[in-house]
Scaffold this active site. Structure first.
Site, short mmCIF file in Angstrom:
data_model
loop_
_atom_site.label_atom_id
_atom_site.label_comp_id
_atom_site.label_asym_id
_atom_site.label_seq_id
_atom_site.Cartn_x
_atom_site.Cartn_y
_atom_site.Cartn_z
N ARG A 5 -27.64 -2.99 18.13
CA ARG A 5 -26.59 -4.02 18.21
C ARG A 5 -25.44 -3.61 17.30
O ARG A 5 -25.66 -3.01 16.25
CB ARG A 5 -27.11 -5.39 17.78
CG ARG A 5 -28.14 -5.98 18.73
CD ARG A 5 -27.52 -6.37 20.07
NE ARG A 5 -28.48 -7.04 20.92
CZ ARG A 5 -29.26 -6.42 21.82
NH1 ARG A 5 -29.20 -5.09 21.95
NH2 ARG A 5 -30.09 -7.11 22.56
N GLY B 228 -10.98 0.39 6.52
CA GLY B 228 -10.76 1.39 5.48
C GLY B 228 -9.85 2.53 5.90
O GLY B 228 -9.60 3.44 5.12
N ASP C 150 -8.26 -0.96 1.49
CA ASP C 150 -8.81 0.38 1.77
C ASP C 150 -9.06 1.18 0.49
O ASP C 150 -9.79 2.16 0.52
CB ASP C 150 -7.84 1.18 2.65
CG ASP C 150 -7.52 0.48 3.95
OD1 ASP C 150 -8.31 -0.38 4.37
OD2 ASP C 150 -6.47 0.78 4.55
N GLU D 190 -14.47 2.53 10.02
CA GLU D 190 -13.72 2.59 11.29
C GLU D 190 -13.13 3.98 11.55
O GLU D 190 -12.92 4.36 12.70
CB GLU D 190 -12.60 1.54 11.29
CG GLU D 190 -11.57 1.73 10.17
CD GLU D 190 -10.46 0.69 10.15
OE1 GLU D 190 -10.46 -0.25 10.97
OE2 GLU D 190 -9.57 0.82 9.28
N GLY E 77 0.82 -1.21 0.00
CA GLY E 77 0.00 0.00 0.00
C GLY E 77 0.85 1.26 0.00
O GLY E 77 2.03 1.24 -0.39
O1 F6P Z 1 -4.88 -1.02 5.69
C1 F6P Z 1 -5.61 -2.20 5.77
C2 F6P Z 1 -6.23 -2.36 7.12
O2 F6P Z 1 -6.96 -3.57 7.12
C3 F6P Z 1 -7.09 -1.19 7.58
O3 F6P Z 1 -8.34 -1.17 6.95
C4 F6P Z 1 -7.10 -1.42 9.07
O4 F6P Z 1 -7.31 -0.24 9.80
C5 F6P Z 1 -5.71 -1.94 9.34
O5 F6P Z 1 -5.24 -2.47 8.12
C6 F6P Z 1 -5.66 -3.01 10.40
O6 F6P Z 1 -4.33 -3.30 10.63
P1 F6P Z 1 -3.83 -4.50 11.51
O7 F6P Z 1 -3.88 -5.73 10.64
O8 F6P Z 1 -2.46 -4.13 11.88
O9 F6P Z 1 -4.75 -4.66 12.68
#
Ligand code: F6P
Length: 363
Positions: free
Chosen positions: A281, A185, A142, A237, A117
Site C-alpha cells: 500500500r 524534500g 527540505d 519524492e 529558501g
Molecule cells: O520546497 C518545499 C516543497 O514542499 C518540496 O518539498 C515539494 O517538492 C514542493 O515544495 C511542493 O511544491 P508545491 O507547493 O508547489 O506543490
C-alpha cells in the site's frame, strides 16, 4: 521614521509567522522603525497599486503558533526569471530584479528582510548586488540550504512524517503488508532519513543514493516467513531507481520547478514486477508536511532568526543570511548560502549509523 519591508517567498512552511513576529517585536524595542509586509513574496512591491501592509501589534500578536504566512506567498513570478507572455501566448523569461530594486528604493524602504529558501535567497543576492539593503532568512521544510545547520520548518515536517509513519506501522503489522510512505524534500533526503530513523523503518530511499530494486526486494523478503511479516518503507519524492528517472510532472505555468510526487506508486510497480507477493500500500503525505502549527524547536529557530535578522539591519550588515550553526545564531554571506545545496552525504554518520541499525538504502 525608518521603513523595513518583510517578504515571505517560495513554498510556505511552519514558522514563517514566528519570524515575522520576531522581527516586529525586536523592531519595537528600537525607536523610529516602521515594519511593512509585501504580499505574496515581492509581488506586492511590483503590483499597481502595491500590496504592502503595515504591521502592528494586532496583526502580529500570537501568530508564532500559526502555520502558513500572514503575508501569503508564491513560488511563481521569480524576478530573476520573470515569465512574460507575448500576443501568441509564448512565454519568455526575463530578469526584472533591477526594476524591483528601483521600486523598493522609490517606496523609501531602508531595509528588506527576505524570508525564503534557495530560490528566494538567490533573489536576495541579486537585489543586494543592485543596491538593495537586504538580509535573508533561511526557510524550507527540505533543509537543503547550505551555510546553516538547519532551516526552520524542517523539524515540524519530520514530526508530522514520523507521526504518520507510526500510524502506518500498526496497520502494516496487522495486515502483513508492505507500506510505502512518500515524503517531500525535493532533491534532498533529509525528511526521509530523519523520519526513517525516528520511526524505525526497514527501508529508506533517498535521492542521494539511487536504489537497486532487487536489493529493496531482498530486504522485504528477509522480513517475511510463510507470507507473514511486515515492512515499512520511507521514500523521498526525489528518489529514483539506479536505472530509472525521477517521477515528476511539469510545473504550473510560470513556476520554476517541476512537480515531484508519485515515486511511492512507481516503487510499488517495480516491486511487483520483481516478484514481490506481499500486499503493498502506498501513502503520499504531500502538503500535510507543510501545514499546521510549528513544533517548539521551529518556533524558537524562526523567532530567533527574526530577532537576529533585525539586529543585522540595525548594524547595517547587509548582503547576509542569518544562520544557525553549532547552536548559535550567526550571519553568513548570501553568496555562500546560495552557491551549493545541502544534501545528505552517504558517508555521514547519519547514513552509516542508520545502516548499522539495519535500515536498507537499497544500495
Ligand atoms: O520546497 C518545499 C516543497 O514542499 C518540496 O518539498 C515539494 O517538492 C514542493 O515544495 C511542493 O511544491 P508545491 O507547493 O508547489 O506543490
Amino acid at each position: 521614521m525608518k521603513k523595513l519591508l518583510i517578504s515571505t517567498g517560495g513554498g510556505d512552511c511552519p514558522g514563517l509567522n514566528a519570524v515575522i513576529r520576531g522581527i516586529f517585536k525586536r523592531a519595537q524595542k528600537e525607536d523610529g522603525w516602521e515594519v511593512y509586509g509585501s504580499m505574496e513574496a515581492l509581488s506586492g512591491v511590483r503590483r499597481d497599486p502595491p500590496e504592502i501592509i503595515k504591521l502592528d501589534n494586532a496583526t502580529t500578536a500570537g501568530i508564532h503558533v500559526r502555520g502558513g504566512t500572514i503575508l501569503k506567498t508564491t513560488n511563481k513570478g521569480n524576478p530573476l526569471q520573470f515569465p512574460v507572455k507575448d500576443e501568441k501566448g509564448n512565454i519568455t523569461f526575463t530578469d526584472i530584479t533591477q526594476q524591483l530594486a528601483d521600486k523598493i528604493s522609490e517606496m523609501g524602504f531602508d531595509a528588506v528582510i527576505n524570508i525564503g529558501g534557495d530560490g528566494s535567497q538567490k533573489i536576495s543576492q541579486a537585489l543586494f548586488e543592485k543596491g538593495v539593503p537586504v538580509i535573508g532568512v533561511p526557510k524550507t521544510i527540505d533543509n537543503d540550504l547550505s551555510a546553516t545547520d538547519m532551516t526552520f520548518g524542517f523539524q515540524t515536517a519530520v514530526q508530522i512524517a514520523t507521526d504518520s509513519f507510526d500510524k502506518l506501522v500498526t496497520t502494516a503489522e496487522s495486515h502483513h503488508r508492505v507500506m510505502i510512505m512518500e515524503v517531500m524534500g525535493r532533491d534532498a533526503g533529509w525528511i526521509a532519513l530523519h523520519t526513517a530513523i525516528a520511526g524505525g523503518a526497514e527501508i529508506c530511499l533517498i535521492p542521494e543514493i539511487p536504489y537497486d530494486v532487487g536489493k529493496v526486494f531482498q530486504r522485504i523478503t528477509e522480513r517475511y516467513k510463510n507470507g507473514r511479516g511486515f515492512v515499512n518503507i520511507v521514500i523521498a519524492e526525489g528518489a529514483r531507481a539506479k536505472d530509472g528517472t525521477v517521477v515528476s510532472a511539469p510545473g504550473e505555468e510560470g513556476s520554476e520547478h517541476v512537480r515531484l510526487g508519485g515515486v511511492a506508486y512507481e516503487l510499488s510497480r517495480q516491486l511487483k514486477a520483481a516478484g514481490c507477493e506481499a500486499e503493498i500500500r502506498e501513502t503520499v503525505l504531500g502538503h500535510v508536511q507543510r501545514g499546521g502549527t510549528p513544533i517548539a524547536f521551529d518556533r524558537l529557530l524562526a523567532t530567533m532568526f527574526g530577532v537576529k535578522a533585525f539586529e543585522l539591519v540595525l548594524a547595517g550588515s547587509f548582503g547576509k543570511m542569518v544562520s544557525f550553526q553549532n547552536n548559535d545564531f550567526i550571519a553568513v554571506d548570501l553568496v555562500e548560502a546560495t552557491t551549493s545545496y545541502n544534501l545528505v552525504n552517504k558517508e555521514s554518520f547519519l547514513v552509516k549509523g542508520a545502516k548499522g541499525l539495519g535500515i536498507s538504502f537499497g544500495d
